[in-house]
Design a protein around this motif. Structure first.
Motif, PDB file in Angstrom:
ATOM      1  N   LYS A 297     -21.785   0.502  -6.692  1.00 55.53           N
ATOM      2  CA  LYS A 297     -20.838   0.557  -5.575  1.00 55.53           C
ATOM      3  C   LYS A 297     -19.562  -0.206  -5.920  1.00 55.53           C
ATOM      4  O   LYS A 297     -19.568  -1.137  -6.722  1.00 55.53           O
ATOM      5  N   ALA A 298     -18.475   0.226  -5.253  1.00 49.12           N
ATOM      6  CA  ALA A 298     -17.175  -0.397  -5.469  1.00 49.12           C
ATOM      7  C   ALA A 298     -16.577  -0.823  -4.141  1.00 49.12           C
ATOM      8  O   ALA A 298     -16.927  -0.297  -3.076  1.00 49.12           O
ATOM      9  N   LEU A 299     -15.674  -1.790  -4.206  1.00 50.42           N
ATOM     10  CA  LEU A 299     -14.889  -2.200  -3.050  1.00 50.42           C
ATOM     11  C   LEU A 299     -13.564  -1.456  -3.097  1.00 50.42           C
ATOM     12  O   LEU A 299     -12.864  -1.482  -4.118  1.00 50.42           O
ATOM     13  N   LEU A 300     -13.236  -0.795  -2.006  1.00 52.37           N
ATOM     14  CA  LEU A 300     -11.987  -0.052  -1.917  1.00 52.37           C
ATOM     15  C   LEU A 300     -11.189  -0.613  -0.746  1.00 52.37           C
ATOM     16  O   LEU A 300     -11.700  -0.662   0.384  1.00 52.37           O
ATOM     17  N   MET A 301      -9.977  -1.067  -1.007  1.00 52.11           N
ATOM     18  CA  MET A 301      -9.126  -1.614   0.051  1.00 52.11           C
ATOM     19  C   MET A 301      -7.854  -0.779   0.149  1.00 52.11           C
ATOM     20  O   MET A 301      -7.193  -0.508  -0.860  1.00 52.11           O
ATOM     21  N   VAL A 302      -7.538  -0.379   1.394  1.00 49.05           N
ATOM     22  CA  VAL A 302      -6.380   0.473   1.654  1.00 49.05           C
ATOM     23  C   VAL A 302      -5.440  -0.254   2.605  1.00 49.05           C
ATOM     24  O   VAL A 302      -5.852  -0.677   3.690  1.00 49.05           O
ATOM     25  N   SER A 303      -4.179  -0.438   2.202  1.00 50.44           N
ATOM     26  CA  SER A 303      -3.209  -1.084   3.080  1.00 50.44           C
ATOM     27  C   SER A 303      -2.855  -0.137   4.216  1.00 50.44           C
ATOM     28  O   SER A 303      -2.502   1.021   3.986  1.00 50.44           O
ATOM     29  N   CYS A 304      -3.008  -0.614   5.458  1.00 50.53           N
ATOM     30  CA  CYS A 304      -2.844   0.259   6.618  1.00 50.53           C
ATOM     31  C   CYS A 304      -1.724  -0.170   7.546  1.00 50.53           C
ATOM     32  O   CYS A 304      -1.170   0.655   8.266  1.00 50.53           O
ATOM     33  N   GLU A 305      -1.399  -1.450   7.564  1.00 51.51           N
ATOM     34  CA  GLU A 305      -0.296  -1.937   8.380  1.00 51.51           C
ATOM     35  C   GLU A 305       0.497  -2.931   7.554  1.00 51.51           C
ATOM     36  O   GLU A 305      -0.055  -3.679   6.756  1.00 51.51           O
ATOM     37  N   MET A 306       1.795  -2.935   7.775  1.00 56.61           N
ATOM     38  CA  MET A 306       2.652  -3.818   6.986  1.00 56.61           C
ATOM     39  C   MET A 306       3.716  -4.429   7.889  1.00 56.61           C
ATOM     40  O   MET A 306       4.364  -3.732   8.664  1.00 56.61           O
ATOM     41  N   GLY A 307       3.845  -5.759   7.777  1.00 52.06           N
ATOM     42  CA  GLY A 307       4.887  -6.463   8.502  1.00 52.06           C
ATOM     43  C   GLY A 307       5.834  -7.131   7.526  1.00 52.06           C
ATOM     44  O   GLY A 307       5.863  -6.806   6.340  1.00 52.06           O
ATOM     45  N   ALA A 308       6.580  -8.098   8.032  1.00 51.37           N
ATOM     46  CA  ALA A 308       7.564  -8.774   7.181  1.00 51.37           C
ATOM     47  C   ALA A 308       6.884  -9.591   6.092  1.00 51.37           C
ATOM     48  O   ALA A 308       7.387  -9.679   4.967  1.00 51.37           O
ATOM     49  N   TYR A 309       5.732 -10.177   6.385  1.00 53.79           N
ATOM     50  CA  TYR A 309       5.077 -11.035   5.406  1.00 53.79           C
ATOM     51  C   TYR A 309       3.557 -10.902   5.413  1.00 53.79           C
ATOM     52  O   TYR A 309       2.863 -11.667   4.766  1.00 53.79           O
ATOM     53  N   ASN A 310       3.013  -9.962   6.168  1.00 54.25           N
ATOM     54  CA  ASN A 310       1.579  -9.725   6.194  1.00 54.25           C
ATOM     55  C   ASN A 310       1.278  -8.247   5.964  1.00 54.25           C
ATOM     56  O   ASN A 310       1.950  -7.378   6.525  1.00 54.25           O
ATOM     57  N   VAL A 311       0.279  -7.985   5.137  1.00 53.46           N
ATOM     58  CA  VAL A 311      -0.220  -6.632   4.917  1.00 53.46           C
ATOM     59  C   VAL A 311      -1.687  -6.614   5.331  1.00 53.46           C
ATOM     60  O   VAL A 311      -2.479  -7.454   4.883  1.00 53.46           O
ATOM     61  N   ILE A 312      -2.050  -5.658   6.201  1.00 53.41           N
ATOM     62  CA  ILE A 312      -3.422  -5.559   6.692  1.00 53.41           C
ATOM     63  C   ILE A 312      -4.113  -4.394   6.004  1.00 53.41           C
ATOM     64  O   ILE A 312      -3.621  -3.264   6.019  1.00 53.41           O
ATOM     65  N   ASP A 313      -5.260  -4.683   5.385  1.00 54.34           N
ATOM     66  CA  ASP A 313      -6.052  -3.667   4.694  1.00 54.34           C
ATOM     67  C   ASP A 313      -7.261  -3.260   5.521  1.00 54.34           C
ATOM     68  O   ASP A 313      -7.748  -4.026   6.363  1.00 54.34           O
ATOM     69  N   LEU A 314      -7.748  -2.059   5.259  1.00 61.29           N
ATOM     70  CA  LEU A 314      -9.096  -1.674   5.643  1.00 61.29           C
ATOM     71  C   LEU A 314      -9.934  -1.692   4.376  1.00 61.29           C
ATOM     72  O   LEU A 314      -9.459  -1.312   3.303  1.00 61.29           O
ATOM     73  N   ALA A 315     -11.178  -2.149   4.494  1.00 59.81           N
ATOM     74  CA  ALA A 315     -12.044  -2.269   3.319  1.00 59.81           C
ATOM     75  C   ALA A 315     -13.269  -1.385   3.472  1.00 59.81           C
ATOM     76  O   ALA A 315     -13.815  -1.236   4.574  1.00 59.81           O
ATOM     77  N   PHE A 316     -13.698  -0.806   2.349  1.00 67.83           N
ATOM     78  CA  PHE A 316     -14.843   0.090   2.348  1.00 67.83           C
ATOM     79  C   PHE A 316     -15.720  -0.197   1.131  1.00 67.83           C
ATOM     80  O   PHE A 316     -15.221  -0.535   0.059  1.00 67.83           O
ATOM     81  N   GLU A 317     -17.009  -0.052   1.337  1.00 71.95           N
ATOM     82  CA  GLU A 317     -17.968  -0.036   0.234  1.00 71.95           C
ATOM     83  C   GLU A 317     -18.195   1.435  -0.117  1.00 71.95           C
ATOM     84  O   GLU A 317     -18.620   2.218   0.742  1.00 71.95           O
TER      85      GLU A 317
END
Length: 355
Positions: free
Chosen positions: A235-255
């Motif tokens: 299994k692998a960890l997959l992270m996708v950036s879903c929201e972006m602000g001025a200094y924060n990026v929010i990811d969703l993570a999946f196995e």
């Protein structure tokens, strides 16, 4: 065995059970206090952007290792001009001349871990309003809220009405305090997984960019950043950036399975306690995963300067992520960098992997 004798034997266990090890961060007027899951507490005056800050820290248990320090200037301000603190402190407009025999004395830093020296200094200042510099009236430490902060520390550590208390001192012996709660242990992760092959990486990146259902992502697929790393040999960890602000990026993570046909399971991070902001679910903000150690980091900035926010460290145990460390600074005042934010959760290092 008599009921009376049984009751006596139970008393130590009842006392230990009264240890308050729930993490907390609270403000009392001009003071903020933070206590972590093993009863270590630290308090400081806020805001610190006036340049002069007093910090008081103490561990739970008999081996309390107290620390009191006064600092002028922070990591953000750099070195500041002015004469040495030891000769230029005022307490309610009168010269403050503490006995510095057991202190470390530097021009803009005073510190002591000597219990009697701390008691003597607190006796001088607890009923006053403020400490300030003779040559910079704006550089001041408000003492409003200090008593309440120290009383909370005493209460968390089970010191109230004992000789080791800083505020409500009583006759209970110095050694008669609850022990420090045990550090949570982290499971051994075992050997690191096999590195992803070029083909695995290419397939997972394509899957994360175009075929993974991420309806909650506000970013256009063309702007999303996808990162993959091995979790296990299958299994692998997959992270996708879903929201972006001025200094924060929010990811969703999946196995995700490492080979097609891909099967994905969403990963969520849940704190084992309620943090100051009240939300136990942790978003993957500015997340980073180290496949060699199995550790996942998040770093949520309260503002671009990075002087406030929260930071977490998680350890993958082969199935899920376990919290290893949580730090938070609620006050945005250009005093702490993230390396020095007070901790609300700590754990002991995991045992070394067997050869």
């Amino acid at each position: 065995m008599s009921t009376w004798t049984k009751s006596l034997l139970l008393l130590p266990f009842l006392f230990v059970a009264c240890v308050k090890a729930d993490p907390l961060q609270k403000s009392f007027s001009d003071w903020q206090v933070t206590c972590n899951n093993v009863g270590y507490c630290v308090a400081r005056n806020i805001p610190g952007d006036k340049g002069l800050v007093m910090t008081i820290a103490r561990h739970a248990g008999v081996n309390d290792r107290p620390l009191l320090r006064i600092d002028y200037g922070s990591a953000y301000s750099g070195e500041v001009p002015g004469a040495p603190l030891q000769d230029n402190l005022l307490l309610d407009q009168r010269r403050l001349r503490p006995d510095l025999k057991h202190w470390t004395v530097e021009p803009h830093h005073l510190a002591t871990s000597h219990a009697i020296a701390i008691d003597e200094f607190l006796a001088q200042i607890l009923d006053a309003d403020a400490i300030q510099l003779t040559y910079n009236a704006q550089a001041a430490i408000s003492l409003h809220g200090l008593k309440a902060a120290l009383l909370l520390m005493d209460d968390v550590q089970g010191r109230v009405n004992g000789m080791s208390a800083w505020i409500k001192r009583g006759s209970r012996a110095l050694w008669d305090v609850p022990p420090q709660p045990p550090l949570p242990s982290l499971p051994d992760r075992g050997a690191p997984p096999a590195a992803l092959t070029r083909e695995e990486t290419s397939g997972l990146l394509d899957y994360g960019t175009w075929r993974l259902s991420a309806d909650s992502c506000s970013l256009d697929p063309m702007r999303r950043e996808v990162n993959v790393a091995p979790l296990t040999d299958s299994k692998a960890l997959l992270m996708v950036s879903c929201e972006m602000g001025a200094y924060n990026v929010i990811d969703l993570a999946f196995e995700v399975t490492r080979a097609a046909p891909y099967v994905a399971r969403g990963i969520s991070l849940t704190l084992p306690f309620t943090p100051p902001r009240g939300e136990r679910q942790v978003e993957l903000i500015n997340a980073d995963y180290d496949a060699s150690t199995g550790q996942l980091y998040t770093f949520a900035k309260g503002r671009g300067l990075g002087d406030c926010g929260s930071a977490t460290r998680w350890r993958f145990n082969g199935t899920d992520f376990t919290l290893a460390e949580y730090a938070e600074e609620s006050t945005c005042d250009a005093w702490h960098s993230s390396d020095d934010w007070p901790t609300l959760w700590v754990s002991q290092p995991s045992p070394a992997s067997a050869p």
